[in-house]
Design a protein around this motif. Structure first.
Motif: not given
Ligand code: MN
Ligand code: GLV
Ligand code: MN
Length: 423
Positions: A94, A105-106, A139-140, A205, A208, A371
């Motif tokens: 994303h 992130d993404g 996605e977020e 990815h 995290q 995810h």
């Molecule tokens: Mn992500």
């Protein structure tokens, strides 16, 4: 050209992953919604989100790749295979972020997939199947809409569409309207139908989490994504004067919310530290110094790898909440219930083969974060590649990853995609 990459051209492939190009694209994306502290604020459906997607499309068009979009704004960029009718191998993630989120992130998964397509193309490697880089929409979306992975959910299971489109954000705007605005000026050549078959799905990815960095490993081969339930708790009391209302007459919604929170913390305490329980959002109304809080709304994000624990512990939330509400009224609504998913079979096997042939250090590990791969796994064999990130920090402007690891992950991804595209 034949559809079989010979071992010589496969050896060359890693060298075609261009670290400067990969890094420059990250910088270009990070400039859209850049925050003063070095992060990115690119909320789903925002004008920054739209701009990142248009930039992605412009790169694809300049490169001569095909582009398609579906009715949820998911964007697919395609390098053709030698057998055009075969289902594609798809990779991506994303481009939206959490509020004041990070630069990796993404977007790393999107840009690694795009770089892999370019590297495979630069190396002149034909594949039987087409290979595609995808941006999944929203996605977020949890922060504004209470539910995430909207685009991949719609693609994998369009029967959810009517419900997803009606979800409203904290400004009462439905997904339907936000989506129409987002997709307004995207120029894609083709239309993609939901559930168009995907042969294999691979998502790269940042981890995290802290494991890869702590153990000095370059690549994580993801075994599973833990289950995830989220809830909204509404506590209703009575607003009143802070000076004149005696304790015995108060219905203080914040006092009740604090009591509920502290009891829930006890119930969710796990000596093994596997349970993930977070209250990340709390809205106190009217939020004024001299007014007893009349209502409090807060969210609960609960995750666990074991489906039975996810069910039984998650079900305790409504009970504990009711038992600790005092004189206030409470309602608990479940926003999301995603069971754990396990990755096994051809995708993790192809990732392992790629990692071994490139001689990177690696470990198998589950994902604590959710995810898009979790939903696409309902449609196609799927898997994920993790790279380390600094101190495991994510959903934070300080999020950081090393270019050397980003390149390693992209090399592994490129090789994996070629392998799967020739199966
Ligand atoms: Mn992500
Ligand atoms: C994804 O961003 C998640 O919250 O798991
Ligand atoms: Mn995220």
């Amino acid at each position: 050209m034949s559809g079989n990459a010979n071992s010589n051209s496969l050896q060359m492939l890693a060298g075609h992953v261009d670290q400067d190009r990969l890094w420059q694209r990250h910088l270009d994306m990070a400039s859209i919604g850049a925050t003063p502290l070095g992060g990115v604020h690119r909320l789903p459906f925002s004008k920054e989100d739209a701009e990142s997607r248009r930039l992605f499309l412009s790169w694809a068009t300049a490169r001569g790749f095909g582009t398609e979009m579906d009715d949820f704004g998911n964007i697919f960029v395609r390098r053709e295979g030698t057998e055009k009718d075969l289902e594609p191998v798809v990779s991506g993630s994303h481009s939206d972020t959490q509020p004041n989120g990070g630069r990796f992130d993404g977007i790393y998964g999107v840009l690694a997939a795009f770089e892999a397509l370019e590297a495979i193309d630069d190396a002149g490697i034909p594949t039987r199947r087409p290979i595609e880089a995808v941006i999944w929409t929203a996605e977020e979306a949890d922060a504004q809409f209470g539910v995430g992975c909207l685009g991949s959910q719609a693609y994998a299971n369009p029967s959810k569409l009517p419900r997803l489109l009606e979800i409203r954000n904290n400004l009462n705007i439905p997904v339907k309207q936000a989506l129409a605005e987002l997709m307004e000026d995207h120029l894609c050549v083709g239309h993609r139908a939901f559930q168009s078959p995907i042969a294999y799905y691979v998502e790269a990815h940042i981890e995290q989490g802290p494991e890869l960095e702590a153990r000095g490993k370059t690549i994580g081969i993801v075994t599973a994504i833990q289950g995830h339930r989220s809830f909204k708790v509404q506590v209703t009391g009575e607003a009143g004067h802070a000076g004149n209302t005696p304790e015995r007459l108060r219905k203080d919604a914040l006092v009740a919310a604090m009591q509920i929170f502290s009891e829930l913390r006890k119930v969710f305490h796990d000596p093994n530290d596997v349970v993930r329980f977070t209250v990340g959002e709390m809205d106190v109304v009217p939020s004024a110094m001299a007014v007893i809080p009349g209502s409090v709304t807060f969210t609960i994000d609960f995750r666990h790898p074991d489906p039975e624990t996810l069910q039984s512990l998650g079900d305790r939330i409504a009970v504990v909440t009711r038992e600790n509400a005092g004189k206030c009224d409470v309602t608990v609504s479940e926003l999301r219930h995603s069971s754990p998913v396990v990755f096994k079979g051809p995708v993790p096997e192809a990732i392992l083969k790629a990692v071994e042939s490139l001689d990177y250090s690696y470990m198998a590990l589950p994902s604590g974060a959710g995810h898009d791969a979790r939903y696409i796994a309902e449609l196609a064999p799927a898997g994920m590649i993790f790279i380390p990130c600094w101190r495991g920090i994510s959903h934070n402007e300080a999020e950081s990853a090393k270019l050397v690891d980003m390149v390693a992950g992209t090399r592994v991804l490129a090789r994996t995609l070629v392998e799967l595209a020739n199966l």
